[in-house]
Each structure stands twice: as structure tokens, then as C-alpha cells.
Motif scaffolding. Structure first.
Motif, mmCIF file in Angstrom:
data_model
loop_
_atom_site.group_PDB
_atom_site.id
_atom_site.type_symbol
_atom_site.label_atom_id
_atom_site.label_comp_id
_atom_site.label_asym_id
_atom_site.label_seq_id
_atom_site.Cartn_x
_atom_site.Cartn_y
_atom_site.Cartn_z
ATOM 1 N N GLY A 36 9.444 45.947 98.255
ATOM 2 C CA GLY A 36 9.073 46.289 99.698
ATOM 3 C C GLY A 36 9.504 47.818 99.522
ATOM 4 N N PHE A 37 9.665 48.328 98.192
ATOM 5 C CA PHE A 37 9.445 50.077 98.379
ATOM 6 C C PHE A 37 8.330 50.228 97.783
ATOM 7 N N ASP A 38 7.356 49.521 97.492
ATOM 8 C CA ASP A 38 6.005 49.931 96.258
ATOM 9 C C ASP A 38 6.189 50.151 94.513
ATOM 10 N N ILE A 39 7.938 50.326 94.091
ATOM 11 C CA ILE A 39 8.561 51.028 92.711
ATOM 12 C C ILE A 39 8.720 49.403 92.144
ATOM 13 N N THR A 40 8.407 49.755 90.772
ATOM 14 C CA THR A 40 9.025 48.756 90.032
ATOM 15 C C THR A 40 10.779 48.587 89.056
ATOM 16 N N GLY A 41 11.166 47.411 88.497
ATOM 17 C CA GLY A 41 12.478 47.937 87.524
ATOM 18 C C GLY A 41 12.368 49.667 87.194
ATOM 19 N N PRO A 42 11.459 50.145 85.878
ATOM 20 C CA PRO A 42 11.066 50.917 85.833
ATOM 21 C C PRO A 42 11.529 52.179 86.501
ATOM 22 N N ILE A 112 18.168 52.014 97.075
ATOM 23 C CA ILE A 112 17.902 50.971 95.480
ATOM 24 C C ILE A 112 19.743 50.237 95.081
ATOM 25 N N ILE A 113 19.961 51.998 95.198
ATOM 26 C CA ILE A 113 21.752 51.421 95.176
ATOM 27 C C ILE A 113 22.739 50.879 96.066
ATOM 28 N N GLU A 114 21.990 50.454 96.926
ATOM 29 C CA GLU A 114 22.037 49.291 97.289
ATOM 30 C C GLU A 114 22.282 47.715 97.123
ATOM 31 N N LEU A 115 20.734 47.688 96.940
ATOM 32 C CA LEU A 115 19.834 46.227 96.338
ATOM 33 C C LEU A 115 20.093 46.126 95.060
ATOM 34 N N ALA A 116 20.500 46.971 93.895
ATOM 35 C CA ALA A 116 20.367 46.830 93.021
ATOM 36 C C ALA A 116 21.560 45.665 92.220
ATOM 37 N N PRO A 117 22.848 46.743 93.085
ATOM 38 C CA PRO A 117 24.134 45.480 92.911
ATOM 39 C C PRO A 117 23.720 43.811 92.892
ATOM 40 N N ASP A 118 23.582 43.755 94.239
ATOM 41 C CA ASP A 118 23.032 42.478 93.963
ATOM 42 C C ASP A 118 22.514 42.162 93.276
ATOM 43 N N VAL A 119 21.235 42.850 92.986
ATOM 44 C CA VAL A 119 20.333 41.471 91.800
ATOM 45 C C VAL A 119 21.269 41.160 90.835
ATOM 46 N N LEU A 120 21.413 42.916 89.971
ATOM 47 C CA LEU A 120 22.740 42.429 89.063
ATOM 48 C C LEU A 120 24.033 41.785 89.190
ATOM 49 N N ASN A 121 24.581 41.228 90.024
ATOM 50 C CA ASN A 121 25.844 40.555 90.296
ATOM 51 C C ASN A 121 24.998 38.291 90.018
ATOM 52 N N GLU A 122 23.490 38.796 91.100
ATOM 53 C CA GLU A 122 23.550 37.327 90.937
ATOM 54 C C GLU A 122 23.004 36.541 90.142
ATOM 55 N N ARG A 123 22.668 37.446 88.184
ATOM 56 C CA ARG A 123 22.287 37.064 87.162
ATOM 57 C C ARG A 123 24.284 37.191 86.988
ATOM 58 N N LEU A 124 25.054 37.901 87.761
ATOM 59 C CA LEU A 124 25.936 37.565 86.294
ATOM 60 C C LEU A 124 27.206 36.819 87.154
ATOM 61 N N LYS A 125 26.848 36.654 87.907
ATOM 62 C CA LYS A 125 27.752 35.628 88.782
ATOM 63 C C LYS A 125 28.328 34.288 87.830
ATOM 64 N N GLN A 126 28.040 33.556 87.310
ATOM 65 C CA GLN A 126 28.423 32.525 86.029
ATOM 66 C C GLN A 126 29.588 33.013 84.995
ATOM 67 N N PHE A 127 29.943 34.574 85.034
ATOM 68 C CA PHE A 127 30.401 35.652 84.174
ATOM 69 C C PHE A 127 31.579 36.125 84.549
#
Length: 145
Positions: A36-42, A112-127
Motif C-alpha cells: 500500500g505504500f508502494d515500497i519494498t522490504g529493502p 512502517i514502524i507500526e507494520l514491520a513488528p507485526d510481520v516479524l512477530n507473525e514469523r516468530l510466533k512459534q518461538f
């Protein structure tokens, strides 16, 4: 200690393959969240690095983010064209290009600062907390070797 030999080496079980695969999965998830922000992870890395003051020039960003200078230039061109950052010449040394986020860039950085933690936490939820801390420790050790 040698962990790999020609007899036990399996590319799909190698550390390099697994790190690359994990990075690609994370990049895909971040790219989807940032669409939605027309940017990529890098590009997110560039924006947050500028916001946090980790770097102020294209060369510093290239070193800090481990991105080759050609790719860095292309990404900066896209971010500048999108109105997220601006380039200016240093008053002390006209050869040096300084980078600054625009107002729009600062707003995107805040989102981004609001979005990125959610993405990372989703990947780390089983840790567990201990597993997460160990993963960080091991990645830092691997990266610094």
C-alpha cells in the motif's frame, strides 16, 4: 571445526540455503505488507535507516545495509521519484550527496514502524522468548565471523 564435508553436504540443509530461504520468506511477507505504500522490504530498510540516523549518504547506506552501490542508486532513484527522500550536496564537500526523508517519507516511516513488528512477530510466533534470543545471538555470531 568443519561442519560440512563433501560426504554430508546437502544444499537444502546448508546454513547459507536456510538463511537465504528465511530471508526470502520474510522479504515476501514484508513486501506484501508494504504494498500500500508502494515500497519494498529493502526500500523499507533505507527509509528506517535514514529516519534513525544510521546513515546520511548513499555510500554509508550501502555499507550499513550491505547493498551494492548500483542497486542502492536504483532504489534511491525510486524513493526520490516517489517523493519519499531528497538528495542534496554537502556544503562542506560538494562531492558528497546527503539524503533526507521528505515529510511524506517521514510519514511512511512512521507507518512502517507500526507494520514491520507485526510481520516479524507473525514469523516468530512459534518461538519461545529463549528461542528468539538464541536465534538473534546465533545470527549475530554468524554475521560477525
Amino acid at each position: 571445526m568443519k561442519h560440512y564435508t563433501k560426504d554430508n553436504f546437502d544444499i537444502t540443509e546448508s546454513v547459507g540455503f536456510l538463511i537465504t530461504k528465511a530471508r526470502n520468506v520474510l522479504t515476501q511477507k514484508l513486501d506484501a505488507a508494504l504494498k500500500g505504500f508502494d515500497i519494498t522490504g529493502p526500500q523499507m530498510g533505507i527509509i528506517l535507516s535514514l529516519k534513525r540516523g544510521n546513515a546520511t549518504t548513499p555510500f554509508e547506506l550501502s555499507k550499513f545495509l550491505s547493498i551494492d552501490t548500483g542497486l542502492m542508486t536504483r532504489m534511491l532513484d525510486k524513493l526520490e521519484k516517489a517523493g519519499l527522500l531528497e538528495r542534496s550536496r554537502s556544503q562542506e564537500d560538494r562531492r558528497v550527496v546527503l539524503l533526507n526523508l521528505t515529510e511524506k517519507g517521514l510519514e511512511v516511516a512512521d507507518h512502517i514502524i507500526e507494520l514491520a513488528p507485526d510481520v516479524l512477530n507473525e514469523r516468530l510466533k512459534q518461538f519461545t522468548k529463549a528461542e528468539f534470543e538464541e536465534l538473534q545471538r546465533l545470527l549475530k555470531k554468524f554475521a560477525s565471523a
